[in-house]
Design a protein around this motif. Sequence first.
Motif, PDB file in Angstrom:
ATOM      1  N   LEU A   8      -7.893  30.313  14.215  1.00  0.00           N
ATOM      2  CA  LEU A   8      -7.410  30.232  12.772  1.00  0.00           C
ATOM      3  C   LEU A   8      -6.680  28.461  12.639  1.00  0.00           C
ATOM      4  CD1 LEU A   8      -6.018  33.747  12.359  1.00  0.00           C
ATOM      5  CD2 LEU A   8      -8.010  32.571  11.246  1.00  0.00           C
ATOM      6  N   THR A   9      -5.952  28.251  13.674  1.00  0.00           N
ATOM      7  CA  THR A   9      -5.202  26.980  13.527  1.00  0.00           C
ATOM      8  C   THR A   9      -6.412  25.655  13.527  1.00  0.00           C
ATOM      9  OG1 THR A   9      -3.440  27.429  14.725  1.00  0.00           O
ATOM     10  CG2 THR A   9      -3.757  25.254  14.628  1.00  0.00           C
ATOM     11  N   MET A  10      -7.227  26.159  14.413  1.00  0.00           N
ATOM     12  CA  MET A  10      -8.326  24.765  14.250  1.00  0.00           C
ATOM     13  C   MET A  10      -9.273  24.800  13.013  1.00  0.00           C
ATOM     14  SD  MET A  10     -10.008  22.422  15.773  1.00  0.00           S
ATOM     15  CE  MET A  10      -9.347  22.640  17.688  1.00  0.00           C
ATOM     16  N   LEU A  11      -9.199  26.109  12.179  1.00  0.00           N
ATOM     17  CA  LEU A  11      -9.973  26.012  11.103  1.00  0.00           C
ATOM     18  C   LEU A  11      -8.977  25.492   9.957  1.00  0.00           C
ATOM     19  CD1 LEU A  11     -12.235  29.177  11.327  1.00  0.00           C
ATOM     20  CD2 LEU A  11     -12.947  27.190  11.627  1.00  0.00           C
ATOM     21  N   GLY A  12      -7.887  26.068  10.004  1.00  0.00           N
ATOM     22  CA  GLY A  12      -7.265  25.981   8.691  1.00  0.00           C
ATOM     23  C   GLY A  12      -6.259  24.739   8.808  1.00  0.00           C
ATOM     24  N   VAL A  13      -5.903  24.223   9.942  1.00  0.00           N
ATOM     25  CA  VAL A  13      -5.084  22.894   9.934  1.00  0.00           C
ATOM     26  C   VAL A  13      -5.870  21.905  10.438  1.00  0.00           C
ATOM     27  CG1 VAL A  13      -3.021  21.851  11.009  1.00  0.00           C
ATOM     28  CG2 VAL A  13      -3.087  24.468  10.640  1.00  0.00           C
ATOM     29  N   GLN A  14      -6.734  22.049  11.373  1.00  0.00           N
ATOM     30  CA  GLN A  14      -7.306  20.672  11.979  1.00  0.00           C
ATOM     31  C   GLN A  14      -8.557  20.328  11.157  1.00  0.00           C
ATOM     32  OE1 GLN A  14      -5.137  19.486  14.525  1.00  0.00           O
ATOM     33  NE2 GLN A  14      -6.561  19.556  16.247  1.00  0.00           N
ATOM     34  N   SER A  15      -9.254  21.326  10.886  1.00  0.00           N
ATOM     35  CA  SER A  15     -10.525  21.094  10.286  1.00  0.00           C
ATOM     36  C   SER A  15     -10.286  20.644   8.743  1.00  0.00           C
ATOM     37  CB  SER A  15     -11.692  22.133  10.269  1.00  0.00           C
ATOM     38  OG  SER A  15     -12.733  22.011   9.533  1.00  0.00           O
ATOM     39  N   ARG A  16      -9.380  21.198   8.140  1.00  0.00           N
ATOM     40  CA  ARG A  16      -9.097  21.134   6.628  1.00  0.00           C
ATOM     41  C   ARG A  16      -8.339  19.787   6.163  1.00  0.00           C
ATOM     42  NH1 ARG A  16      -8.950  27.202   4.099  1.00  0.00           N
ATOM     43  NH2 ARG A  16     -10.813  27.831   4.723  1.00  0.00           N
ATOM     44  N   ARG A  17      -7.553  19.430   7.285  1.00  0.00           N
ATOM     45  CA  ARG A  17      -6.394  18.370   6.727  1.00  0.00           C
ATOM     46  C   ARG A  17      -7.122  17.007   6.247  1.00  0.00           C
ATOM     47  NH1 ARG A  17      -5.441  17.453  13.074  1.00  0.00           N
ATOM     48  NH2 ARG A  17      -7.140  16.109  13.718  1.00  0.00           N
ATOM     49  N   PRO A  18      -6.505  16.508   5.385  1.00  0.00           N
ATOM     50  CA  PRO A  18      -6.814  15.550   4.447  1.00  0.00           C
ATOM     51  C   PRO A  18      -6.952  14.214   5.479  1.00  0.00           C
ATOM     52  CG  PRO A  18      -4.588  15.663   4.020  1.00  0.00           C
ATOM     53  CD  PRO A  18      -4.990  16.887   4.795  1.00  0.00           C
ATOM     54  N   SER A  19      -8.291  13.125   5.167  1.00  0.00           N
ATOM     55  CA  SER A  19      -8.594  11.976   6.004  1.00  0.00           C
ATOM     56  C   SER A  19      -7.042  11.177   5.819  1.00  0.00           C
ATOM     57  CB  SER A  19      -9.698  11.395   5.406  1.00  0.00           C
ATOM     58  OG  SER A  19      -9.679  10.024   6.103  1.00  0.00           O
ATOM     59  N   LEU A  20      -6.702  10.505   6.870  1.00  0.00           N
ATOM     60  CA  LEU A  20      -5.756   9.423   6.709  1.00  0.00           C
ATOM     61  C   LEU A  20      -6.237   8.226   5.826  1.00  0.00           C
ATOM     62  CD1 LEU A  20      -4.230   9.535  10.424  1.00  0.00           C
ATOM     63  CD2 LEU A  20      -3.475  10.677   8.282  1.00  0.00           C
ATOM     64  N   TYR A  21      -7.236   7.931   5.788  1.00  0.00           N
ATOM     65  CA  TYR A  21      -7.857   6.970   5.134  1.00  0.00           C
ATOM     66  C   TYR A  21      -7.770   7.306   3.492  1.00  0.00           C
ATOM     67  CZ  TYR A  21      -9.596   5.037   9.370  1.00  0.00           C
ATOM     68  OH  TYR A  21      -9.598   4.380  10.430  1.00  0.00           O
ATOM     69  N   ALA A  22      -7.598   8.492   3.279  1.00  0.00           N
ATOM     70  CA  ALA A  22      -7.591   8.740   1.859  1.00  0.00           C
ATOM     71  C   ALA A  22      -6.034   8.763   1.382  1.00  0.00           C
ATOM     72  CB  ALA A  22      -8.128  10.262   1.529  1.00  0.00           C
ATOM     73  N   LEU A  23      -5.225   8.500   2.431  1.00  0.00           N
ATOM     74  CA  LEU A  23      -3.836   8.543   1.860  1.00  0.00           C
ATOM     75  C   LEU A  23      -3.164   7.050   2.164  1.00  0.00           C
ATOM     76  CD1 LEU A  23      -2.803  11.711   4.053  1.00  0.00           C
ATOM     77  CD2 LEU A  23      -3.270  11.683   1.700  1.00  0.00           C
ATOM     78  N   ARG A  24      -3.947   5.992   2.104  1.00  0.00           N
ATOM     79  CA  ARG A  24      -3.378   4.885   2.315  1.00  0.00           C
ATOM     80  C   ARG A  24      -2.561   4.423   1.377  1.00  0.00           C
ATOM     81  NH1 ARG A  24      -8.836   1.695   4.590  1.00  0.00           N
ATOM     82  NH2 ARG A  24      -9.926   3.240   3.300  1.00  0.00           N
ATOM     83  N   ASP A  25      -2.844   4.690   0.108  1.00  0.00           N
ATOM     84  CA  ASP A  25      -1.850   4.244  -1.054  1.00  0.00           C
ATOM     85  C   ASP A  25      -0.567   4.910  -0.789  1.00  0.00           C
ATOM     86  OD1 ASP A  25      -3.900   2.474  -1.951  1.00  0.00           O
ATOM     87  OD2 ASP A  25      -4.106   4.293  -3.805  1.00  0.00           O
ATOM     88  N   ARG A  26      -0.561   6.130  -0.603  1.00  0.00           N
ATOM     89  CA  ARG A  26       0.998   6.721  -0.026  1.00  0.00           C
ATOM     90  C   ARG A  26       1.583   6.254   1.088  1.00  0.00           C
ATOM     91  NH1 ARG A  26       0.435  13.023  -0.072  1.00  0.00           N
ATOM     92  NH2 ARG A  26       2.724  12.567   0.289  1.00  0.00           N
ATOM     93  N   LEU A  27       0.754   5.871   2.131  1.00  0.00           N
ATOM     94  CA  LEU A  27       1.120   5.660   3.516  1.00  0.00           C
ATOM     95  C   LEU A  27       1.667   4.200   3.266  1.00  0.00           C
ATOM     96  CD1 LEU A  27      -1.895   6.598   5.869  1.00  0.00           C
ATOM     97  CD2 LEU A  27       0.722   7.518   6.058  1.00  0.00           C
ATOM     98  N   GLY A  28       1.289   3.484   2.363  1.00  0.00           N
ATOM     99  CA  GLY A  28       1.755   2.031   2.212  1.00  0.00           C
ATOM    100  C   GLY A  28       3.005   1.891   1.515  1.00  0.00           C
ATOM    101  N   GLU A  29       3.400   3.026   0.933  1.00  0.00           N
ATOM    102  CA  GLU A  29       4.789   3.297   0.487  1.00  0.00           C
ATOM    103  C   GLU A  29       5.845   3.726   1.365  1.00  0.00           C
ATOM    104  OE1 GLU A  29       4.058   5.249  -3.373  1.00  0.00           O
ATOM    105  OE2 GLU A  29       3.140   3.683  -4.136  1.00  0.00           O
ATOM    106  N   LEU A  30       5.236   4.245   2.565  1.00  0.00           N
ATOM    107  CA  LEU A  30       6.365   4.925   3.574  1.00  0.00           C
ATOM    108  C   LEU A  30       7.218   3.737   4.406  1.00  0.00           C
ATOM    109  CD1 LEU A  30       7.076   7.573   4.825  1.00  0.00           C
ATOM    110  CD2 LEU A  30       5.133   7.277   6.382  1.00  0.00           C
ATOM    111  N   HIS A  31       8.465   3.994   4.264  1.00  0.00           N
ATOM    112  CA  HIS A  31       9.389   3.184   4.902  1.00  0.00           C
ATOM    113  C   HIS A  31      10.273   3.357   6.034  1.00  0.00           C
ATOM    114  CE1 HIS A  31       8.336  -0.150   2.024  1.00  0.00           C
ATOM    115  NE2 HIS A  31       8.269   0.803   1.060  1.00  0.00           N
ATOM    116  N   VAL A  32       9.987   4.862   6.231  1.00  0.00           N
ATOM    117  CA  VAL A  32      10.856   5.244   7.380  1.00  0.00           C
ATOM    118  C   VAL A  32      10.152   4.407   8.724  1.00  0.00           C
ATOM    119  CG1 VAL A  32      11.045   7.357   8.898  1.00  0.00           C
ATOM    120  CG2 VAL A  32      10.548   7.591   6.354  1.00  0.00           C
ATOM    121  N   PRO A  33      10.927   4.222   9.666  1.00  0.00           N
ATOM    122  CA  PRO A  33      10.794   3.849  10.904  1.00  0.00           C
ATOM    123  C   PRO A  33       9.846   4.547  11.672  1.00  0.00           C
ATOM    124  CG  PRO A  33      13.153   3.647  10.657  1.00  0.00           C
ATOM    125  CD  PRO A  33      12.722   4.531   9.528  1.00  0.00           C
TER     126      PRO A  33
END
Length: 296
Positions: free
Chosen positions: A190-215
Amino acid sequence: MGFVTAGDGVRLYYEEHGDGEPLLFIHEFAGDHRSWEPQMEHFRRRYRCIVYAARGYPPSDVPSELESYSQERAVEDGLAVLDGLAIDRAHVVGLSMGGFCALHMGLRAPERTRSLVVAGVGYGAPPDAQERFRLECAAIAEAFRTDGAAAVAPRYAVGPARVQLQNRNRTAWEEFVRALAEHSSEGAGLTMLGVQSRRPSLYALRDRLGELHVPILILAGDEDNGCLDASLMLKRTIPSAGLLVLPRTGHTANLEDPRAFNAAVAEFLETVERGEWGDRDPRSQTGSITGMDNEG
């Protein structure tokens, strides 16, 4: 040791050792809270170290519904551990699935994360790798369902980015296989199907990641091919990120060479605590290669 309760009632098992600034470790798919033993032993001398077993990983609860497993749930669980231990803010170290969780914790609740170590992150993230990764996730989930964890463990442990652990630290690899064989087959699938397989691509999050300022320290093994491109993308996208690539290292960097892993994390944490880890100088992000173009 004890349990905290997530927002949907799932109980999460945790252990903590040491005193000082809180340092939360989040494990990978094929690991569990025990995978961080070399780090707990090292960092407990200076930090309040906390590990927990994700939902689906005994002694934490194993919900039987697929809807109970997702990237969002994983982030909520990490925050629930902090809440349950009355921790406002913590350094967070995550590997692979745990690294994704740590990064998403930074996106969702940056005020709760003093720093992030994002290790072994990238599987399935590049757009051209997503479909293949999802097919492999489905195959892994089916193997856990039909064959069981005890049968899957020795096969999973010799994957292309796992053989490095077998070659470099045979004792640690054998312990890794034994622990994986004890996992809940239902929870793993269930972890493989629900978490791993369905997580959003990091490449689709680049706008949000570009605003991250945590070390952030991004850490990858140079033989962990599924993580290298995404790790470089994260370094280029996140203003506060640094990238460290460990040579001759695969996916389980914290177990393959605990000394190198611990030293890298310790130096990063100390730099953060001295207030010396900030965003990159914007002058390093121009379109010029040398800075001596016609417009310079």
